[in-house]
Scaffold this active site. Structure first.
Site, short mmCIF file in Angstrom:
data_model
loop_
_atom_site.label_atom_id
_atom_site.label_comp_id
_atom_site.label_asym_id
_atom_site.label_seq_id
_atom_site.Cartn_x
_atom_site.Cartn_y
_atom_site.Cartn_z
N SER A 103 51.28 -4.64 -48.87
CA SER A 103 50.95 -5.56 -49.94
C SER A 103 51.20 -7.01 -49.51
O SER A 103 50.59 -7.49 -48.56
CB SER A 103 51.75 -5.18 -51.20
OG SER A 103 51.25 -5.84 -52.34
N GLU A 122 42.25 0.57 -55.95
CA GLU A 122 43.18 -0.55 -56.12
C GLU A 122 42.46 -1.90 -56.09
O GLU A 122 41.37 -2.04 -55.52
CB GLU A 122 44.28 -0.51 -55.07
CG GLU A 122 43.84 -0.72 -53.64
CD GLU A 122 45.03 -0.83 -52.70
OE1 GLU A 122 45.95 -1.61 -53.03
OE2 GLU A 122 45.05 -0.15 -51.67
N HIS A 157 48.45 1.67 -55.51
CA HIS A 157 48.73 0.62 -54.53
C HIS A 157 50.00 0.97 -53.74
O HIS A 157 51.04 1.26 -54.32
CB HIS A 157 48.91 -0.69 -55.30
CG HIS A 157 49.25 -1.87 -54.46
ND1 HIS A 157 48.41 -2.38 -53.49
CD2 HIS A 157 50.36 -2.67 -54.45
CE1 HIS A 157 48.97 -3.43 -52.93
NE2 HIS A 157 50.15 -3.63 -53.49
#
Length: 360
Positions: free
Chosen positions: A187, A290, A320
């Site tokens: 991320s 996502e 995610h």
């Protein structure tokens, strides 16, 4: 009075066009990226329940109290899970060594956790770093980089750069040159990972042998289609960032600059917007549901066009960064197996190149 107002509006528009000049990347959206066959396992329901708990942990709270609750909940994600690695605190650079039994500590992997640059820690991602130490046969260093809003965005970037430079010549037991280096992150940490690769290249450091980005953020301009199209199918990011779809993009860009003190078009914050040539073999994982799906797709597409070896593997219906829910989630274990195969292929290719006459 009216002409003054019009002049101010014109000035703002002109400044926006000049400061946030964007490369048109829509041509990358036409690339065909296959998605793995299958449907989410039954265990995915429990994962969705845990995500609901994450949201409930901060419900009704605002500001700093909400952020502190989120950080506390994330740090508890690995509690109750049997982990075999040794976890060793490092005061300088600040972070945590993760050392699976019997691994070669001259092999090292820098891990950069996610959490929207404002949450997460080495502790919150122990399920990931424990598995990576095993499958990479390496000592993992999970850098505890400085977070926003207590610190500036660039402070965290500098912490990651410093950690990588240090790892080249230092292991968990003291000074010792590395014989294999990898960088991985998820991320927001995936964004730092990809940005770090370009910084290493541009500053003449020894480049990583391999890189792994899990559901990475690659573009803060929010112009990728899935940022809006996948709001309803992303149970983690959708409720948090879905509201941004109602805000005009120029407003988001100015707000991002104010919060990050870095332009959203700057490759330091948006690796997709930079030069992607001459990067090490890189594996990217993403879910087809996502919001950051097209961040991954666009990065992989542009990097390939510029000659870098970037592989994108996409799972159906996963949350995610589903990797953090291993070993509960079979798809997480499958993803770690994919990472292991990738690392083995990279090293096998390197061995063949080294042993081939005339190639150095």
């Amino acid at each position: 009075m009216l002409w003054i107002l019009l002049a101010i509006i014109a000035l703002i528009i002109a400044a926006t066009l000049i400061l946030f000049r964007l490369e048109d990347l829509t041509h990358l959206d036409s690339h065909d990226y296959p998605v793995r066959e299958g449907t989410p396992s039954e265990a995915n329901r429990e994962v969705l329940g845990r995500i609901h708990e994450l949201g409930e942990s901060s419900r009704g709270l605002k500001g700093k109290a909400r952020l502190m609750a989120l950080r506390k909940h994330m740090d508890g994600l690995s509690e109750g899970i049997a982990l075999e690695s040794e976890f060793r605190y490092s005061p300088e650079p600040r972070g945590e060594w993760v050392i699976a039994p019997g691994v070669n500590t001259r092999r090292r992997l820098l891990y950069i956790h996610g959490g929207a640059w404002a949450a997460g820690s080495p502790r919150s991602h122990r399920t990931v770093t424990d598995r990576l130490s095993h499958i990479a046969n390496a000592a993992v260093f999970a850098v505890d980089y400085r977070l926003m809003p207590e610190h500036r965005y660039m402070d965290g970037v500098r912490d990651c750069r410093r950690a990588y430079s240090w790892l080249l010549d230092n292991g968990p037991d003291g000074p010792e040159k590395s014989e294999f280096m990898a960088i991985a992150g998820d991320s927001a940490g995936g964004s730092h990972t990809l940005g770090l690769l370009a910084w290493v290249r541009d500053n003449g450091l020894r480049q990583a042998d391999a890189a792994i980005a899990l559901s990475p953020s690659t573009d803060l301009t929010m112009t990728a289609p899935s940022n809006r199209n996948n709001i309803g199918t992303d149970p983690l990011l959708g409720p948090v960032f879905g509201g941004l779809a109602k805000i005009p993009l120029p407003v988001i860009w100015w707000a991002t600059w104010a919060a990050f003190r870095v332009s959203p078009t700057n490759p330091v914050a948006s690796p997709l917007r930079g030069d992607l040539h001459n990067l090490p073999p890189t594996l990217i994982h993403a879910s087809d549901t996502e919001m950051l799906l097209d961040n991954a797709r666009r990065y992989a597409g542009k990097a390939r066009v510029q000659g870098s070896q970037v592989t994108l593997h996409t799972w159906p219906g996963m949350v995610h960064v589903w990797h953090i829910f291993g070993p509960l989630l079979p798809e997480a274990e499958d993803a770690f197996g994919d990472i292991q195969n990738f690392l083995q292929d990279v090293e096998a290719a390197g061995s063949r190149q080294t042993s081939t006459p005339g190639i150095s």
